[in-house]
Design an enzyme around this catalytic site. Structure first.
Site, PDB file in Angstrom:
ATOM      1  N   ASP A  66      -2.325   2.290  -4.250  1.00 13.77           N
ATOM      2  CA  ASP A  66      -3.546   2.407  -3.466  1.00 13.77           C
ATOM      3  C   ASP A  66      -4.503   1.269  -3.826  1.00 13.77           C
ATOM      4  O   ASP A  66      -4.299   0.558  -4.811  1.00 13.77           O
ATOM      5  CB  ASP A  66      -4.219   3.756  -3.720  1.00 13.77           C
ATOM      6  N   HIS A  74       0.821  -1.213   0.000  1.00 16.97           N
ATOM      7  CA  HIS A  74       0.000   0.000   0.000  1.00 16.97           C
ATOM      8  C   HIS A  74       0.854   1.262   0.000  1.00 16.97           C
ATOM      9  O   HIS A  74       0.371   2.356  -0.291  1.00 16.97           O
ATOM     10  CB  HIS A  74      -0.957   0.004   1.194  1.00 16.97           C
TER      11      HIS A  74
END
Lengths: 454, 493
Positions: B469, B465
Site C-alpha cells: 500500500d 500496489h
C-alpha cells in the site's frame, strides 16, 4: 422449368461451360441459335485448319523435290477439300452434342432472350417458351466487323464480298482474292487460297501485318508470303468495293486492285444486342459485357465468357473463361489470368507466341532482356525445313529473371507453345527452365537453346 | 581430424541461443582466436572464437537460427575431412527439446531459502515467456482451426515475441524445399514450427510460383492471404500487391521541403534484446498495478562523504565509489526493514526475501540490461562499487553471464546523470519495487531563520500496489531518505 444455370450461346465458352456445369451436377440449359460449337467449330478454327492442312499437303507435294522426292501432276481438288472439312466439322459437332448429353445438359435450338428478373432468378424466353435460370452464363460470342465502306453491303448481298463464314464454304477457288485486313483470319485464308491458286492481295491499314504480334516475326512471315506471290498493300485504306475491284488509298493516292472475291477480315466485335441484356441491367462497356476477373457481370448471378467480354477473342481463352465462371458459380474461387494466353497463326510456317512482346513489355514498364535465336539451331527444324529462316525470341524480365514472353515462327510452334505458357504461369526463371529436359531432336529444343543465351 | 564447434552453454538456464552474425564463411581459413560467430541469448550477446587453426568446413546453422546449447554449429578441420558425422541435422532427437531446470535440480546445490527463491524467480520468468508463446500459438491455432482441418487463409507462425519459432530440422527442410516457413502452421511445443509442419506446408500449400518463391524468401515480404496464380499459387504480382497496399506513399500529400522519392523512414529489424525488452515492459505495465512516489533528500552528507573517499582512494585502497554506489548501499541496508518491497508478488502468494539481490539497470548500446548484485545487504560499499562496475562492463561488452541477469529482489535505476528530476520507473515483475535515482538540484531550506541552499537529490519509487500500500511504500522511502541524509550513521550500523 427452373434451371440452376441457363447458358446463352453454344460456342466454346457456352458449350464447355454447360458441360462443366452439368458434370458438377447443376441442372443446366444450353441455348444455341445456329449450330453447336459456334464460330470456332463451324466457321472458324476447325474448318480453316482443315483447309490449311490440305494446302500444306499440296505444297509439300509440289515442292518435294528439294527433299529428294519427285512428284508430277499434283492436283488440288477444292471440292474435295471442302467436303472433307464438312465431315470434320460434323464429326466434332456430333461429339460435342454427345458430351453435353452425357453431362445431362438440356440443349435448345433458337434465340434465347432474357425477359427479365423473376423471384427465383432470371427469365429467359425461347421460341415463346419461358425458362427460369437461377444463374445465367452469357456466351453470345462475336461477329465480323463490316465497315461502312461504299459497296460492302451490296457486295455481301451479291455474294462477292465475304466474311469468314462464307469463304469457308466457297464453291470455287477465285482467280483473284483481295483480303481486307492482315490479321490472323486474313493471313490464314491468304495462305490457303494462295496455295489453292488464287492471286491474293492483302490490304492492311497498319504498316505491319499480324496485329500486335512480335514485329520481327510478322516481318519474316510477310517476306515468306511475298516469296509465295502474295501481295501486300500496307498503310492502305479501302475506300470502296465494286464487283471485280477494290479501291484503296495509299499515301493520299487512290489505287485499285482487281478482285473476283473480297474477304472482309478487319476484326470482330462482341454480340451484345438482341438478347435482352438491358432488361436486367447488364453493364456494357465499349460494346462488350463488362466482367471482373471471375467472369461476373455487374448483375448478381449473371456471368459472361468468351468473345462477348471482348478481352481476347480466342477459343482457348473462352474455354478457360467459361471454367472460371463455372468454378465461381460452384463456390470454388478461381480467377482469370490473361498474361499467359498463347496465340497461333496456322500459316505455313506456323507462328506461335505467348506473353509479352518487346512492345507490350515497354508499355507496361517491364524491363526485359531478349534472346533471339535462329530456328536452324534445332536439328529437326533444319532437317524438315529446307531454306527455313524461322526465329525464336525469348523475353525475360530483368527483375526476377523469369520468362515473360516467347514468340516463334516455324512449323510445330503451335504444338510447342503451351509448354511456354505453363512456364509463364509458373513464373519460371531462366535457371528453372535450364533444368527441363526437352526431347531430342525436336523443334521445341530451340527454347532450351535460347534460354542458355540469357 | 575435423573438430566441431558447439554452441556454448551460457549459464544454467539458457537452453538455446540465436546466431546473430557469422564473421566467417564456409571455406574460410580461420586461426585460433578468430571470431567465428556472434550469438545472442535473450539478454546478452557473445562472440565465439575459433579454438584451432584450420578451414571452416561446414556451417550447420544460418544467421537468425535458434540453436540449442551444446549443439554443433560448425566444423573446423583440414580440406577433405568428413563432416557428416557432426551434422546435428542428421542426428535424431534434436527436435525441439525444451528442458527446464527444475527447482529440484537446484535445491541442495546452493543455500536453502534464497537459492530456492532465485530459482523460482528464474523459472517464473522462463515460464511466463514460454506460456506467452504457447498462448499466442494456441490462439493462432484456435483461429486457424488447426486439427479440425479448418482451412482459412494462410497463417504466419509467430511465437508472440515477433520471432518465429522454428526447429533447426524444420528450418533445414524448408530451406531444402525452398519454401517460406513463415507460412507454416506451427504445431510444435510452445508454438514452434517443427518438421511435420513444413511437410504439411509442402503438401497443402500455399504454393508459390518459382519467381515468387525466391522473392518471398529473399525479402521480408508481407504475408499474402490469397494467391491469384495458377492453382492458387502466390505470384510475384501478389507479393507486389501486398507491398504496394502497405504503402500510402503514392497519394500522400506533398509538402515543400520534402524531396520526392526520398524514403521517409528506414525500417529497422528489432534485435532480439529489443524484442525481449519490449515484451517485458509491456507485460510489466499491463499485468501489475504500478504507481510512483517522488521525494527528495538532502545530499550534503553523501556528497561530502564521496569527496573524502575520492581524496583518500589510493591511501585506503578503495574503488572509485560513486554517488550511485552509495545509494545502492543505502537501499541494500534499508530494504530488509521493508520486506514487502524486497519481494516477489506471485498473484496468490508473495515471497518475502531475507536477503537483498539488487538489480542495477545498465544502459548499453544493445539496450537496457539489469544485472544483479546478489546478497548486496552482506556486501560492503567497496564490494558493491566494484561489483557494479564489473557487471556494467560485462553488459557493455555483451559478455555477461545470463544467469546474472535474473534473480533480483529489487531494482535501482539511475537517470540522474542525464538530468532527470523525477520519473516513473517500470517495475521488473515479479519484483514489487524499483527505485529511480534522479539528479541533484539546488533547493532552499530555512536554517535558523536563514535561507540556505542545499543539494536536493530526487528519488522516484515505483511499487506494485497489489503487493504494497501507499503508506508502507512511503515509509520505505522515508527510511531510505533518513539513511542517505545520515549516511555516516548508517555506515556505523
Amino acid at each position: 422449368m427452373v434451371y440452376d444455370l441457363i447458358v446463352i450461346g453454344g460456342g466454346p465458352a457456352g458449350y464447355l461451360g454447360a458441360e462443366r456445369a452439368g458434370q458438377a451436377g447443376l441442372n443446366t440449359l444450353l441455348i444455341e441459335k445456329r449450330a453447336l460449337g459456334g464460330v470456332c467449330l463451324n466457321e472458324g478454327c476447325i474448318p480453316s485448319k482443315t483447309l490449311l492442312y490440305s494446302a500444306k499437303m499440296y505444297d509439300n507435294a509440289r515442292y518435294s523435290e528439294k527433299y529428294g522426292v519427285v512428284s508430277e501432276n499434283v492436283k488440288f481438288n477444292h471440292d474435295k477439300v471442302i467436303e472433307r472439312k464438312n465431315k470434320v466439322v460434323r464429326t466434332l459437332v456430333a461429339g460435342i452434342k454427345a458430351q453435353l448429353k452425357k453431362s445431362n445438359v438440356t440443349i435448345l435450338e433458337g434465340t434465347g432472350e432474357i425477359a427479365g428478373r423473376s423471384s427465383e432468378g432470371y427469365e429467359v424466353r425461347i421460341n415463346n417458351e419461358s425458362f427460369i435460370g437461377k444463374r445465367l452464363l452469357i456466351a453470345t460470342g462475336s461477329m465480323p466487323i463490316l465497315p461502312s465502306i461504299p459497296g460492302v453491303k451490296e457486295g455481301m448481298e451479291k455474294g462477292f464480298v465475304l466474311t469468314n463464314r462464307e469463304i469457308l464454304d466457297i464453291k470455287e477457288v477465285p482467280g483473284s482474292l483481295v483480303i481486307v485486313g492482315g490479321g490472323v483470319i486474313g493471313l490464314e485464308m491468304a495462305s490457303y487460297f494462295n496455295s489453292a491458286g488464287s492471286k491474293v492481295t492483302i490490304i492492311e491499314m497498319l504498316d505491319h501485318i499480324a496485329g500486335n504480334n512480335e514485329r520481327e516475326i510478322s516481318d519474316i512471315l510477310m517476306k515468306t508470303y511475298e516469296k509465295k506471290g502474295i501481295v501486300f498493300k500496307l498503310s492502305s485504306k479501302v475506300v470502296e468495293v465494286k464487283e471485280g475491284m477494290v479501291l484503296y488509298e495509299y499515301n493520299r493516292e487512290r489505287a485499285s486492285v482487281e478482285a473476283d472475291k473480297i474477304l472482309m477480315s478487319i476484326g470482330r466485335k462482341p454480340v451484345v444486342d438482341g438478347y435482352g441484356l438491358e432488361r436486367i441491367g447488364v453493364e456494357i462497356e465499349n460494346g462488350r459485357i463488362k466482367v471482373d476477373e471471375r467472369g461476373r457481370t455487374n448483375v448478381p448471378g449473371v456471368y459472361a465468357a468468351g468473345d462477348v467480354n471482348g478481352y481476347s477473342m480466342l477459343a482457348h481463352t473462352a474455354y478457360r473463361e467459361a471454367e472460371v465462371c463455372i468454378n465461381n458459380i460452384l463456390g470454388k474461387k478461381d480467377v482469370m489470368r490473361y498474361n499467359a494466353i498463347p496465340y497461333v497463326i496456322y500459316t505455313n510456317p506456323e507462328v506461335a507466341g505467348v506473353g509479352e512482346t518487346e512492345e507490350t513489355a515497354r508499355q507496361k514498364g517491364i524491363e526485359v532482356e531478349v534472346s533471339k535465336i535462329s530456328m536452324r539451331y534445332s536439328g529437326r527444324y533444319l532437317a524438315e525445313n529446307e531454306g527455313g529462316d524461322g526465329i525464336c525470341k525469348i523475353l525475360i524480365d530483368k527483375k526476377y529473371r523469369r520468362l515473360v514472353g516467347l514468340h516463334m515462327i516455324g512449323n510445330y510452334s503451335s504444338e510447342i507453345i503451351y509448354g511456354t505458357a505453363a512456364m509463364i504461369e509458373m513464373e519460371m526463371r531462366v535457371d528453372d527452365i535450364k533444368e527441363i529436359v526437352f526431347p531430342h531432336p525436336t523443334v521445341s529444343e530451340i527454347i532450351r537453346e535460347g534460354i542458355f543465351y540469357l | 581430424m575435423a573438430i566441431p564447434v558447439i554452441m556454448p552453454k551460457q549459464g544454467q538456464t539458457v537452453e538455446s541461443c540465436i546466431i546473430a552474425k557469422w564473421h566467417k564463411k564456409k571455406g574460410d581459413q580461420v586461426k585460433a582466436g578468430d571470431i567465428l560467430f556472434t550469438y545472442e541469448t535473450d539478454k546478452a550477446t557473445f562472440d565465439e572464437e575459433a579454438k584451432e587453426d584450420g578451414i571452416l568446413l561446414e556451417i550447420f546453422f544460418e544467421e537468425g537460427d535458434d540453436v540449442p546449447v551444446l549443439t554443433n554449429v560448425c566444423v573446423i578441420g583440414r580440406e577433405g575431412d568428413d563432416v557428416s558425422e557432426f551434422d546435428p541435422r542428421t542426428q535424431i532427437g534434436r527436435e525441439d527439446k525444451v528442458t527446464k531446470t527444475t527447482v529440484a535440480d537446484k535445491v541442495g546445490v546452493e543455500g536453502e531459502g534464497e537459492a530456492y527463491a532465485a530459482n523460482v524467480a528464474a523459472n517464473v520468468a522462463a515460464d511466463a515467456a514460454i506460456e506467452a508463446a504457447a498462448d499466442t500459438a494456441a490462439d493462432a491455432a484456435k483461429q486457424q482451426g488447426i486439427g479440425t482441418g479448418g482451412e482459412t487463409g494462410f497463417i504466419r507462425s509467430d511465437t508472440g515475441d515477433g520471432k518465429i519459432g522454428i526447429s533447426p530440422r524444420a528450418r533445414n527442410l524448408a530451406e531444402k524445399a525452398g519454401i517460406d516457413y513463415r507460412y507454416a502452421k506451427p504445431t510444435g511445443p510452445h508454438g514452434r514450427i517443427i518438421e511435420r509442419d513444413i511437410i504439411s506446408l509442402m503438401e497443402k500449400g500455399p504454393v508459390f510460383t518459382f519467381a515468387a518463391k525466391d522473392e518471398s524468401l529473399k525479402s521480408e515480404t508481407k504475408i499474402v492471404e490469397e494467391g491469384s496464380g495458377i492453382g492458387g499459387r502466390i505470384t510475384t504480382g501478389d507479393l507486389g500487391r501486398v507491398q504496394s497496399e502497405s504503402q500510402v506513399a503514392a497519394h500522400a500529400s506533398y509538402s515543400p521541403g520534402v524531396v520526392p522519392g526520398e524514403a521517409e523512414f528506414t525500417e529497422v529489424k528489432l534485435t532480439n534484446i529489443r524484442k525481449v525488452i519490449a515484451k517485458a515492459m509491456h507485460h510489466s505495465l499491463s499485468s501489475t498495478a504500478q504507481l510512483t512516489l517522488n521525494t527528495t533528500f538532502d545530499a550534503t552528507e553523501i556528497l561530502e562523504y564521496r569527496k573524502k573517499l575520492k581524496e583518500n582512494k589510493e591511501k585506503l585502497g578503495l574503488r572509485n565509489i560513486t554517488i550511485n554506489d552509495i545509494v545502492l548501499f543505502a537501499v541494500s541496508r534499508t530494504l530488509p526493514g521493508h520486506k514487502p518491497l524486497n519481494a516477489h508478488f506471485l498473484d496468490d502468494r508473495m515471497l518475502l526475501f531475507n536477503v537483498v539481490h539488487l538489480g542495477v539497470a545498465v544502459d548499453t548500446e544493445r539496450g537496457l540490461m539489469v544485472p544483479t548484485i546478489f546478497y548486496a545487504n552482506h556486501k560492503s560499499l567497496n564490494e558493491i562499487s566494484a561489483e557494479v562496475k564489473e557487471l556494467a562492463e560485462e553488459c557493455q561488452k555483451g559478455t555477461i553471464n545470463p544467469d546474472l541477469l535474473k534473480g533480483g529482489t529489487f531494482t535501482v535505476t539511475n537517470l540522474g546523470m542525464l538530468d532527470i528530476e523525477s520519473f516513473t520507473p517500470v517495475l521488473n515483475p515479479p519484483q514489487t519495487g524499483i527505485l529511480g535515482v534522479n539528479n541533484i538540484v539546488q533547493r532552499v531550506k530555512e536554517v535558523n531563520g536563514q535561507y540556505v541552499y542545499y543539494p536536493a537529490m530526487g528519488l522516484s519509487l515505483t511499487f506494485d500496489h497489489r503487493a504494497v500500500d501507499g503508506a508502507p511504500a512511503a515509509r520505505f522511502l522515508k527510511d531510505l531518505k533518513t539513511n542517505l541524509e545520515n549516511f555516516s550513521i548508517l555506515l556505523a550500523k
